[in-house]
Design an enzyme around this catalytic site. Structure first.
Site, mmCIF file in Angstrom:
data_model
loop_
_atom_site.group_PDB
_atom_site.id
_atom_site.type_symbol
_atom_site.label_atom_id
_atom_site.label_comp_id
_atom_site.label_asym_id
_atom_site.label_seq_id
_atom_site.Cartn_x
_atom_site.Cartn_y
_atom_site.Cartn_z
ATOM 1 N N CYS A 2 0.828 -1.199 0.000
ATOM 2 C CA CYS A 2 0.000 0.000 0.000
ATOM 3 C C CYS A 2 0.867 1.255 0.000
ATOM 4 O O CYS A 2 2.045 1.213 0.345
ATOM 5 C CB CYS A 2 -0.876 0.034 1.238
ATOM 6 S SG CYS A 2 -1.859 -1.442 1.435
ATOM 7 N N ARG A 28 2.571 1.282 -6.067
ATOM 8 C CA ARG A 28 2.655 0.507 -4.823
ATOM 9 C C ARG A 28 1.390 -0.311 -4.561
ATOM 10 O O ARG A 28 1.430 -1.322 -3.878
ATOM 11 C CB ARG A 28 2.878 1.446 -3.632
ATOM 12 C CG ARG A 28 4.140 2.252 -3.701
ATOM 13 C CD ARG A 28 4.218 3.169 -2.513
ATOM 14 N NE ARG A 28 4.371 2.404 -1.298
ATOM 15 C CZ ARG A 28 5.533 2.047 -0.765
ATOM 16 N NH1 ARG A 28 6.645 2.425 -1.336
ATOM 17 N NH2 ARG A 28 5.584 1.339 0.323
ATOM 18 N N TRP A 75 -3.073 -2.363 -1.658
ATOM 19 C CA TRP A 75 -2.665 -3.655 -2.229
ATOM 20 C C TRP A 75 -3.111 -4.652 -1.173
ATOM 21 O O TRP A 75 -2.484 -4.792 -0.125
ATOM 22 C CB TRP A 75 -1.157 -3.660 -2.422
ATOM 23 C CG TRP A 75 -0.627 -4.841 -3.170
ATOM 24 C CD1 TRP A 75 -0.504 -4.968 -4.526
ATOM 25 C CD2 TRP A 75 -0.106 -6.056 -2.608
ATOM 26 N NE1 TRP A 75 0.049 -6.190 -4.838
ATOM 27 C CE2 TRP A 75 0.300 -6.881 -3.682
ATOM 28 C CE3 TRP A 75 0.042 -6.542 -1.308
ATOM 29 C CZ2 TRP A 75 0.850 -8.146 -3.491
ATOM 30 C CZ3 TRP A 75 0.595 -7.809 -1.125
ATOM 31 C CH2 TRP A 75 0.993 -8.589 -2.211
ATOM 32 N N ASN A 101 -0.141 1.251 5.998
ATOM 33 C CA ASN A 101 0.579 0.320 5.128
ATOM 34 C C ASN A 101 1.318 -0.655 6.038
ATOM 35 O O ASN A 101 2.037 -0.226 6.931
ATOM 36 C CB ASN A 101 1.573 1.085 4.242
ATOM 37 C CG ASN A 101 2.568 0.160 3.556
ATOM 38 O OD1 ASN A 101 2.238 -0.981 3.235
ATOM 39 N ND2 ASN A 101 3.775 0.642 3.337
ATOM 40 N N GLY A 102 1.128 -1.945 5.810
ATOM 41 C CA GLY A 102 1.803 -2.948 6.644
ATOM 42 C C GLY A 102 0.810 -4.013 7.054
ATOM 43 O O GLY A 102 -0.260 -4.139 6.459
ATOM 44 N N GLU A 471 16.872 -13.482 -14.936
ATOM 45 C CA GLU A 471 16.231 -12.164 -14.904
ATOM 46 C C GLU A 471 15.352 -11.956 -16.147
ATOM 47 O O GLU A 471 14.265 -11.384 -16.060
ATOM 48 C CB GLU A 471 17.308 -11.073 -14.786
ATOM 49 C CG GLU A 471 16.808 -9.629 -14.830
ATOM 50 C CD GLU A 471 15.795 -9.272 -13.740
ATOM 51 O OE1 GLU A 471 15.581 -10.052 -12.806
ATOM 52 O OE2 GLU A 471 15.181 -8.199 -13.872
ATOM 53 N N LYS A 475 11.335 -11.113 -16.006
ATOM 54 C CA LYS A 475 10.694 -9.958 -16.649
ATOM 55 C C LYS A 475 9.494 -10.405 -17.478
ATOM 56 O O LYS A 475 8.443 -9.775 -17.469
ATOM 57 C CB LYS A 475 11.670 -9.202 -17.567
ATOM 58 C CG LYS A 475 12.708 -8.352 -16.887
ATOM 59 C CD LYS A 475 12.183 -7.078 -16.263
ATOM 60 C CE LYS A 475 11.838 -7.192 -14.821
ATOM 61 N NZ LYS A 475 12.804 -7.331 -13.797
ATOM 62 N N GLU A 478 6.607 -11.361 -15.269
ATOM 63 C CA GLU A 478 6.018 -10.203 -14.588
ATOM 64 C C GLU A 478 5.133 -9.362 -15.502
ATOM 65 O O GLU A 478 4.030 -9.013 -15.128
ATOM 66 C CB GLU A 478 7.137 -9.265 -14.106
ATOM 67 C CG GLU A 478 7.747 -9.594 -12.798
ATOM 68 C CD GLU A 478 8.750 -8.523 -12.384
ATOM 69 O OE1 GLU A 478 9.746 -8.314 -13.099
ATOM 70 O OE2 GLU A 478 8.528 -7.891 -11.349
ATOM 71 N N HIS A 494 18.472 -32.279 -17.879
ATOM 72 C CA HIS A 494 18.239 -33.045 -16.647
ATOM 73 C C HIS A 494 16.771 -32.979 -16.211
ATOM 74 O O HIS A 494 16.474 -33.033 -15.026
ATOM 75 C CB HIS A 494 19.179 -32.555 -15.542
ATOM 76 C CG HIS A 494 20.613 -32.740 -15.905
ATOM 77 N ND1 HIS A 494 21.235 -33.972 -15.880
ATOM 78 C CD2 HIS A 494 21.545 -31.865 -16.385
ATOM 79 C CE1 HIS A 494 22.495 -33.845 -16.284
ATOM 80 N NE2 HIS A 494 22.701 -32.567 -16.602
ATOM 81 N N LYS A 600 5.496 -2.703 -6.238
ATOM 82 C CA LYS A 600 6.894 -2.305 -6.432
ATOM 83 C C LYS A 600 7.738 -2.629 -5.206
ATOM 84 O O LYS A 600 8.873 -3.047 -5.320
ATOM 85 C CB LYS A 600 6.927 -0.798 -6.719
ATOM 86 C CG LYS A 600 8.307 -0.230 -6.951
ATOM 87 C CD LYS A 600 8.818 -0.622 -8.302
ATOM 88 C CE LYS A 600 10.199 -0.115 -8.601
ATOM 89 N NZ LYS A 600 10.811 -0.867 -9.705
HETATM 90 C C1 AGP Z 1 11.497 -6.921 -10.067
HETATM 91 O O1 AGP Z 1 11.056 -6.605 -11.326
HETATM 92 C C2 AGP Z 1 10.431 -7.083 -9.066
HETATM 93 N N1 AGP Z 1 9.634 -5.929 -8.982
HETATM 94 C C3 AGP Z 1 10.854 -7.689 -7.749
HETATM 95 O O2 AGP Z 1 11.344 -8.966 -7.998
HETATM 96 C C4 AGP Z 1 11.909 -6.918 -6.926
HETATM 97 O O3 AGP Z 1 13.151 -6.997 -7.542
HETATM 98 C C5 AGP Z 1 11.965 -7.512 -5.516
HETATM 99 O O4 AGP Z 1 10.715 -7.365 -4.897
HETATM 100 C C6 AGP Z 1 13.043 -6.890 -4.671
HETATM 101 O O5 AGP Z 1 12.808 -5.539 -4.447
HETATM 102 P P1 AGP Z 1 13.937 -4.581 -3.879
HETATM 103 O O6 AGP Z 1 15.039 -4.599 -4.870
HETATM 104 O O7 AGP Z 1 13.273 -3.237 -3.751
HETATM 105 O O8 AGP Z 1 14.373 -5.139 -2.564
#
Ligand code: AGP
Length: 605
Positions: A2, A28, A75, A101-102, A471, A475, A478, A494, A600
């Site tokens: 959030c 967020r 969120w 938030n939390g 990575e 991407k 995501e 394997h 994020k």
């Molecule tokens: C990456 O595209 C993601 N949004 C996610 O994996 C992110 O890298 C992860 O949550 C870690 O976040 P941070 O780097 O802010 O700790």
């Protein structure tokens, strides 16, 4: 997770400013949105589920009276995304409004007690108890400030809370514990927020409150106190970021803008080499490194393992932050634990650094100034990527990688290792290689269009480029919602080879073996692995720097400059992979900036 914002001014209407500020935090949370203001001894409240623009259309969020208010983007963690569960939450008499938030871990038992005392709850959220607890203490005769203090004494968990009270219309109060909270200082107005971009348009002057410090904000003043009521002297920092950095500036999406910024971000991060050289002086005695990170940052850390082990002969572990606490404790004063995090607020990484500090040397590689993780670390390397708004990390990944390379370069200099000489000049060329690759954008669009309906992707890489394969797959998952797996090229046979057929696309990352620093046979071995998937019918796309790619027989090829040292390939090969995911997302009609279910900054464990 959030996002919260609070704003108070002498005479400016709060709601349009809160609406604008909360839009900057939509990365967020975007399940629901709401604003509460105080005017004429009443709380005015508008909220609903949906994205900000949809809710705004419905209820006109900027048309609310009052110069003080709080706002929230949600969120969902506890309770469905619907109107009732949206924040702000109020007490039964609508005298108090809060945003949170939390996660309040003991909310169930507190709720039971409050219900027995006669409080009536409306939502399924953990957050609503905060409004009721404040109400309880106000009704017992506590003032606003003390009611907040009594409330946080009872709650366990993580929180950043903003609260307003009708009986105290010239003050908003905020407090945090393990969730981000910053204060923005203006002339006759002030802000509290989860993140700086929300108020960057209005002020660059910020204070970073620590856990369990009470932030009392009026239009003229900000006072920060400990829970015993003592006033604390907090440092005011001035952000180097500017408002334009947090705008799309003509791009359709933040993700595309942020990918286009990468060559500059690499150059900017390289310009921080002196700071890294200074940090390394204090690291002479280390004989082991443990990287700790999540998601994209984990992939940056994994690249670090290959560098540190190959060139510094330093044994290097890499742990997911959420797993760190379950691993055998190998920490001591000769171990360097490195915490990699874009946001500096990821809950699991924050808990991990709290565990590791005082038991090892700690270094944080973080993008956000003053964030929680930076405050726990012995040393901090700030990546110089500027604000990253798209949920998927792109430019910050590059800046993390450059920081890790610089760290390896300067550690090797201290150990009189040849890696230093070779890499120092080579790494300077990376911004040009990235710019050159950006000229291939049309080719990448064409490939994205061709493979947009593919239902399974594999990304293969060997050695230094293997974390890049992970990575690339992340991407694609995501932002394009395509199942994708990153694998070491040699590992596919394997097990996963059973999945390969003509419906599967395999992205092969094949840097040529041209490193001055190491000799590998990664290219030849990778090409052999590529043949294994080709012969089983897979559609193969290759990214290679090998002699204009002439010897590779694949369905599609992205050519990378053949001068690039194999060791530096992770800094370049990721760029076409990010662009590919972006364009597949676009061609599928998705919003790459706000992937579903993701936030994020993951501030809950
Ligand atoms: C990456 O595209 C993601 N949004 C996610 O994996 C992110 O890298 C992860 O949550 C870690 O976040 P941070 O780097 O802010 O700790």
């Amino acid at each position: 997770m959030c996002g919260i914002v609070g704003y108070i001014s002498k005479n400016k209407k709060a709601s349009p400013i809160l609406l604008d500020a909360i839009k900057k935090l939509e990365y967020r949370g975007y399940d629901s949105v709401g604003i509460a203001t105080i005017d004429d001894e009443k709380i005015e409240l508008k909220k609903d589920s949906g994205k900000i623009n949809e809710v705004d259309k419905k209820v006109n969020l900027s048309d609310m009276r009052g110069c003080i208010g709080i706002a929230h983007v949600r969120w969902a963690t506890h309770g469905h995304p619907n109107k009732v569960n949206s924040h702000p939450h109020t007490d039964h008499d609508n005298r108090i409004a809060i945003v949170h938030n939390g996660i309040i871990e003991n909310h169930e038992e507190l709720k039971k007690e409050l219900i027995m005392e006669g409080h009536i709850f409306e939502s399924e959220t953990d957050s609503e108890i905060i409004a009721h607890l404040i109400e309880k203490f106000i009704s017992k005769g506590f003032n606003f400030q003390d009611a907040m203090i009594e409330t946080v004494k009872l709650i366990d968990g993580s929180y950043a809370i903003g609260a307003i009270l009708v009986d105290c219309p010239n003050k908003l109060i905020a407090i945090r514990n393990e969730s981000p909270l910053v204060v923005g200082l203006g002339n006759d107005y002030n802000f509290i927020a989860s993140d700086i971009p929300s108020f960057l348009k209005h002020t660059k002057k910020v204070i970073f409150p620590d856990d369990n410090e009470l932030v009392i904000v009026s239009s003229e003043n900000v006072t920060i106190k400990d829970l015993n009521g003592n006033i604390l002297d907090k440092k005011i920092e001035t952000m180097a970021w500017n408002e334009e950095m947090a705008q799309k500036e003509g791009y359709d999406h933040f993700m595309l803008k942020e990918i286009n910024e990468e060559s500059v971000v690499v150059a900017d991060t390289l310009s921080g080499r002196k700071e890294i050289e200074k940090i390394v002086v204090d690291l002479g005695s280390i004989n082991k490194i443990c990287f700790v990170a999540c998601g994209t940052s984990y992939h940056g850390a994994l690249t670090g393992k290959y560098l540190f082990e190959s060139f510094l002969n330093i044994s290097t572990d890499v742990s997911y932050s959420s797993e760190f606490k379950y691993l055998k404790d190998v920490l001591n004063e000769n171990v360097l634990t490195i915490f990699v995090s874009q946001s500096g607020e990821t809950a699991d990484t924050l808990s991990a650094i709290k565990m590791a500090k005082n038991r090892s040397k700690t270094l944080a590689i973080v993008n956000v100034l003053g964030s929680s993780i930076t405050r726990e670390a012995d040393h901090v390397i700030y990546t110089k990527a500027g604000p990253e708004i798209a949920v998927a990390a792109t430019k910050t990944y590059l800046s993390q990688l450059v920081s890790i390379y610089l760290l390896a370069i300067y550690l090797s200099k201290n150990r009189n290792n040849k890696f230093y000489e070779n890499m120092t000049s080579q790494i300077e060329k990376v911004p040009d290689y990235i710019n050159e690759l950006m000229l291939n954008e049309d080719k990448i669009k064409e490939i994205a269009n061709k493979y947009k309906s593919t239902t399974l992707f594999f990304f293969l890489g060997r050695g230094f480029i293997y974390p890049t394969a992970l990575e690339g797959a992340l991407k694609l998952k995501e932002v394009a919602y395509i199942p994708a797996e990153g694998y070491p090229s040699g590992e596919l046979k394997h097990g996963p080879l059973a999945l390969i057929d003509e419906n599967v696309a395999v992205m092969v990352l094949a840097p040529s073996e041209n490193s001055e620093s190491i000799s590998t046979s990664s290219y030849k071995d990778t090409i052999n692995n590529m043949e294994e998937v080709k012969s089983r019918g897979a559609q193969v796309i290759a990214i290679t720097s090998y002699k204009n790619g002439e010897n590779i027989d694949v369905n599609d090829i992205i050519q990378v400059n053949n001068q690039i040292d194999e060791l530096l390939s992770p800094l370049v090969y990721i760029v076409p992979l990010q662009l590919l995911s972006y364009y597949i997302s676009i061609y599928k009609g998705l919003d790459p900036d706000k992937p579903k279910n993701l936030a994020k900054c993951v501030t809950v464990k």
